[in-house]
Structure formats: C-alpha cells, structure tokens
Design a protein around this motif. Structure first.
Motif, short mmCIF file in Angstrom:
data_model
loop_
_atom_site.label_atom_id
_atom_site.label_comp_id
_atom_site.label_asym_id
_atom_site.label_seq_id
_atom_site.Cartn_x
_atom_site.Cartn_y
_atom_site.Cartn_z
N ARG A 188 0.84 -1.21 0.00
CA ARG A 188 0.00 0.00 0.00
C ARG A 188 0.86 1.26 0.00
NH1 ARG A 188 -3.23 -3.07 3.34
NH2 ARG A 188 -2.30 -2.23 5.25
N LEU A 189 1.95 1.23 0.76
CA LEU A 189 2.85 2.39 0.80
C LEU A 189 3.53 2.64 -0.54
CD1 LEU A 189 4.53 1.90 4.29
CD2 LEU A 189 2.91 3.68 3.64
N LEU A 190 3.71 1.59 -1.32
CA LEU A 190 4.37 1.71 -2.62
C LEU A 190 3.56 2.59 -3.58
CD1 LEU A 190 6.75 0.80 -4.38
CD2 LEU A 190 5.42 -1.20 -5.01
N MET A 212 13.12 0.13 6.92
CA MET A 212 12.56 0.66 8.17
C MET A 212 11.34 1.53 7.90
SD MET A 212 15.85 1.77 10.39
CE MET A 212 17.34 1.44 9.50
N LEU A 213 11.43 2.36 6.86
CA LEU A 213 10.38 3.32 6.58
C LEU A 213 9.20 2.73 5.82
CD1 LEU A 213 12.63 6.33 5.51
CD2 LEU A 213 11.42 6.06 7.69
N PHE A 214 9.48 1.80 4.87
CA PHE A 214 8.44 1.39 3.94
C PHE A 214 8.20 -0.12 3.85
CE2 PHE A 214 10.37 5.31 2.17
CZ PHE A 214 9.33 6.17 2.47
N GLY A 215 8.98 -0.93 4.51
CA GLY A 215 8.70 -2.36 4.58
C GLY A 215 9.36 -3.22 3.52
N PRO A 216 9.02 -4.52 3.55
CA PRO A 216 9.73 -5.50 2.73
C PRO A 216 9.50 -5.39 1.23
CG PRO A 216 7.94 -6.55 3.93
CD PRO A 216 8.03 -5.15 4.43
N VAL A 273 8.82 -2.60 -0.69
CA VAL A 273 9.55 -1.46 -1.22
C VAL A 273 11.06 -1.72 -1.14
CG1 VAL A 273 9.95 1.03 -1.04
CG2 VAL A 273 7.67 0.09 -0.59
N ALA A 274 11.54 -2.25 -0.02
CA ALA A 274 12.97 -2.53 0.12
C ALA A 274 13.42 -3.63 -0.84
CB ALA A 274 13.28 -2.92 1.57
N GLY A 275 12.58 -4.63 -1.04
CA GLY A 275 12.91 -5.68 -2.01
C GLY A 275 13.04 -5.13 -3.42
N LEU A 276 12.11 -4.25 -3.79
CA LEU A 276 12.19 -3.62 -5.12
C LEU A 276 13.43 -2.74 -5.24
CD1 LEU A 276 8.46 -2.68 -5.76
CD2 LEU A 276 9.85 -4.33 -7.02
N GLN A 277 13.74 -2.00 -4.19
CA GLN A 277 14.94 -1.17 -4.22
C GLN A 277 16.19 -2.03 -4.36
OE1 GLN A 277 15.41 2.03 -1.33
NE2 GLN A 277 17.61 1.64 -1.25
#
Length: 194
Positions: free
Chosen positions: A24-26, A71-75, A77-81
C-alpha cells in the motif's frame, strides 16, 4: 506447547501483515520519491564505497541505504529497491555477465531487512539477526551457489574465504547499521503520515 504454537502463529501473522502494508505504501508519491533518493545513495555507496577483493569477493556499504527503506516502507519497497540497485549497478558498472540470481539475492536482502525492521524496534538483537541472515543465507550460500553456476565449480573453493569475509565484516556492519537505525528513528516516518 499450545501457547508456544499460538505465539508462533501470532508472530507469523504480524510478519505477513507487513507485506500488504508495504505494498500500500508503494502507491504513494512520497514513498517513491524517498525510496528513489535512498536508491541513489545506495548506488553511490555501492560504487564508491566498495573494496574489491578478487573477481567475486567485495566489501560494499550499499546496504546502509537499503536498511532505511526497509525501516520506513517495509519489505516490498525494500525488495524492489534491492533488485533495482542490482540491475542499475550492472548497467552502470558491470563487473561480469548479468545473472538474475544476483538480482534475486539483492531483493531478498531488502525483504529480510523489511520483515525485521519495518514497524518494529531497532534493537541490537534485530540488527544482528538481520545481518546474520543476510550474511549466511544470501551472501554465503545463495551468492556462492550463483557464482558456482556462473563461473564453475572452482568458486566452491572460495566458500571458506567468503564465509570468513562475512564473519569478519558482521560486527562492522552491525555497528554501522546501529548508527543508521538511530538516525532514521529520529526522523518523522513517512509511512505514518496519511
């Protein structure tokens, strides 16, 4: 016995809940811009903050920009980054042939950070657990497997050296991540803004 099983199910539920929340944050512009800035920082740290030791062994500081995204946006968003940093890093400065397995492990590192760091306290035990999981399963096991698939069985001989490098780097990574976590914890979290 039933209490332990019940607690394990509750913890699993909390972990699984992080994925849809991160997804959802994405969809938010603020998430995309902040993650984009952190991706740029990760690219700089991955290219300038790296010590190359042989053809397939390097020490990188890029993960220090991936952890704040987790930390800010979860797994998600971090996985995509993590995946984007691998693909962009290959396009900017290739160090061998492209192999999708390394993109997968870069994404997996972001997911591990996201599962452990998102919406939780950033205690030293969490930081050590995250780095230990990434060092053992991603860096030592999966990356060595992918290097063996790419370059042949001779890479298995480098497994002890890769393991030693990761063990020696673990305390340094944990200290640096602790400092990063303290800074990020002081910032207003964009995920909390509605």
């Amino acid at each position: 016995m039933l209490t332990a099983f019940s607690d394990a199910l509750k913890n699993m539920g909390r972990i699984l809940q992080k994925f849809p929340e991160s997804l959802r944050l994405l969809r938010r512009t603020q998430t995309l811009t902040t993650a984009g800035v952190l991706l740029a920082i990760q690219m700089v740290l991955s290219s300038l903050g790296v010590i190359q030791i042989g053809e397939s062994l390097k020490i990188s500081l890029g993960h220090l920009a991936l952890a704040p995204t987790a930390m800010l946006f979860g797994p998600v968003v971090a996985g995509l980054q993590g995946a984007l940093s691998d693909v962009l890093g290959f396009m900017i400065k290739p160090t061998g042939p492209y192999f999708p397995g390394f993109t997968l492990t870069a994404a997996l590192g972001g997911v591990i950070y996201g599962v452990i760091f998102f919406r939780s306290e950033h205690r030293l035990s969490h930081i050590v657990l995250a780095r230990l999981l990434i060092c053992v399963f991603v860096n030592i096991l999966l990356n060595t497997l992918f290097l063996t698939m790419l370059y042949g069985q001779a890479q298995l001989a480098a497994l002890p050296v890769r393991a030693l490098k990761n063990i020696m780097q673990l305390p340094v990574d944990c200290v640096l991540l602790t400092a990063v976590c303290r800074v990020v914890d002081r910032l207003p979290h964009p995920a909390d803004a509605r």
